[in-house]
Design an enzyme around this catalytic site. Structure first.
Site, PDB file in Angstrom:
ATOM      1  N   SER A   1     -83.192  -9.727 -88.286  1.00  0.00           N
ATOM      2  CA  SER A   1     -83.649 -10.581 -87.199  1.00  0.00           C
ATOM      3  C   SER A   1     -84.461  -9.806 -86.166  1.00  0.00           C
ATOM      4  CB  SER A   1     -82.440 -11.282 -86.564  1.00  0.00           C
ATOM      5  OG  SER A   1     -82.845 -12.304 -85.691  1.00  0.00           O
TER       6      SER A   1
ATOM      7  N   LYS B   1     -84.337 -11.666 -92.427  1.00  0.00           N
ATOM      8  CA  LYS B   1     -84.088 -12.912 -91.680  1.00  0.00           C
ATOM      9  C   LYS B   1     -85.298 -13.179 -90.790  1.00  0.00           C
ATOM     10  CE  LYS B   1     -80.861 -15.253 -88.540  1.00  0.00           C
ATOM     11  NZ  LYS B   1     -81.791 -15.513 -87.420  1.00  0.00           N
TER      12      LYS B   1
END
Length: 509
Positions: free
Chosen positions: A397, A422
């Site tokens: 992320s 992600k």
């Protein structure tokens, strides 16, 4: 259903103009008789308009004539309408929602939460097809399923079920208690066992992204990549990461029993009893690593490990860089291994500390497929010293956003192993009851337009034993140094080699 709809002489109409801020108020109910239903007015003209405004004494759900017309049967009617008598053109498009009120007050309250969650998804979810389903019909179906329930927990389960049909494990709702724990973790204070966990999208299993150094989980030998199977004897099938994390948290001095397994081994599951402790979530640790350069000079490398993107991450990073600069470091290693992400804004703020000008930090793609670059404005890096960033499978992320920004803008060399992958961004909205809705609102690409989601970022250099041997590099170390554990880290050794090579090329040019 046809007879039921014919009995609605007065329909409860929820006005849904364009959303401008998180929904925190009860919806207004009006009673109108003039409307055009969805059979004569194209539904697409009713989309992208959502805000629930404060109501009056009539409350938030059908109570008077409409309630009597529906009775308390198990059916619900959902009609799309256009007001005939609204004074403002901005409110000319609206949605008529008619449904039965639950007898249970706690379920009635969750019905309101359902409307909020459904509406926010309708307005902002990254996939405008809602996983190829009729999202408006989904509200109708969930309201009908929720009507006979007797508890708020069961009603929340229906909301979670509705969200699961979107096919996105990151779009979810968490209870007020779970949201409190999420906010505490983001603020850097926690009582628990020291695990970062996430749902692995390809398998749906809960996996360990990392353990906080010195935490109960780390001391028990739990490792990155282990699967979390049970907590206190309860299976975790279908449980999202926030719900599992909430079960792991608790008052310091209590214990929690977990079952984990290493998917890479055939040793079966391990049952571990973990004490809960006060966990310090300081996201930054730093040190100076002395080493000899290729020309024999003794130099200092500033080592900074960033373990999570909390609210304090950017400020802590700035302080760490300034402190290392004051101690005369010549180069930097930024360690993002096993950093599962966190606040995306913190990742962008950290990136700007290493970059100049108006560089692109990340590209976002909205639900309509429009790409929007996020650029710096008159950026001024704190330091221009050479930089290597270390990543691995646990870097996810915001870690991937930061690594991509520094790499694609030519600021850093990436060392390590391919990242988690992600590439989605979530918004978090607190709902009226203190619960929170996480919605995937965009996808992102690196500045060089590399797709990250379910792909990850491949580093420039792998930190393997074979690579180390191939360099034939003899590292002269001060074995009495208090940071000898860092010096023995193979990835840090590779990073130092890359810094030396970069400096050598710079001198030659």
């Amino acid at each position: 259903m046809e007879n039921l709809c014919q009995n609605f002489n007065h329909k409860a109409i929820i006005t849904l103009p364009k959303i401008t801020k998180p929904v925190l108020f009860p919806p207004r109910l009006s009673f109108r008789t003039c409307h055009l239903n969805s059979n004569t007015y194209p539904r697409r003209k009713l989309s992208a308009k959502l805000r629930l405004s404060r109501g009056g004494e009539e409350g938030w759900i059908i109570k008077s004539a409409a309630k009597n017309a529906i009775g308390f049967g198990a059916s619900a009617a959902v009609l799309f309408s256009v007001f005939c008598d609204l004074p403002s053109p901005a409110l000319a498009e609206s949605l008529t929602v008619a449904f039965p009120v639950s007898r249970a007050p706690e379920v009635n309250a969750v019905q309101r939460t359902l409307v909020e969650a459904w509406g926010l998804i309708r307005e902002t979810f990254v996939d405008p097809t809602f996983n190829h389903q009729d999202w408006d019909l989904k509200l109708q179906q969930t309201m009908v399923e929720m009507f006979p329930l007797n508890s708020a927990d069961a009603a929340y389960t229906k909301i979670s079920g509705m969200l699961s049909t979107l096919g996105d494990p990151f779009t979810r709702i968490i209870s007020p208690k779970e949201y409190q724990g999420f906010r505490i973790g983001s603020n850097g204070n926690l009582q628990g066992v020291g695990l970062f966990i996430n749902v692995e999208p390809r398998t749906g299993h809960l996996v360990v992204l990392s353990c906080i150094e010195g935490s109960p989980a780390a001391r028990a030998g739990i490792h990155q990549g282990d699967e979390l199977v049970e907590i206190n004897g309860e299976t975790l099938d279908g449980i999202d990461s926030e719900a599992a994390a909430q079960r792991l948290r608790g008052n310091a001095g209590t214990t929690v029993t977990v079952k984990v397994k290493d998917p890479g081994k055939n040793s079966g599951m391990r049952e571990i009893k973990l004490p809960r402790e006060y966990i310090k979530l300081s996201p930054i640790s730093s040190a100076i690593i002395p080493h000899r350069s290729l020309d024999g000079q003794l130099e200092k490398t500033g080592y900074v490990k960033l373990s999570a993107f909390s609210q304090t991450a950017a400020e802590d990073m700035k302080n760490a860089i300034h402190e290392l600069e004051n101690q005369g470091v010549h180069s930097y290693i930024l360690d993002l291994r096993n950093n599962p992400g966190g606040l995306v804004k913190a990742g962008l703020d950290v990136a700007q500390m290493w970059l100049d000008g108006d560089e692109t930090l990340v590209n976002t793609i909205d639900r309509s497929g429009n790409m929007l670059p996020i650029n710096m404005v008159n950026g001024h890096a704190i330091t221009h010293d050479p930089l290597v960033v270390i990543v691995n499978e646990g870097s996810a992320s915001a870690s991937e956003i930061l690594a991509g920004a520094l790499h694609d803008n030519g600021r850093a060399i990436l060392v390590g192993h391919k990242t988690f992958g992600k590439g989605k961004i979530q918004s978090v909205t607190e709902l009226h009851d203190g619960s929170a809705l996480f919605v995937t609102v965009a996808k992102y690409l690196s500045p060089a337009l590399h797709d990250i989601d379910q792909v990850g970022i491949t580093p420039d250099v792998q930190c393997t034993t074979e690579m180390l041997n191939s360099t034939n590099k003899i590292l002269t170390k001060d074995k009495s140094s208090s940071i000898s554990s860092l010096e023995a880290d193979s990835c840090i050794m590779v990073a130092e080699h890359e810094l030396d090579a970069k400096e050598s090329k710079g001198t030659a040019s």
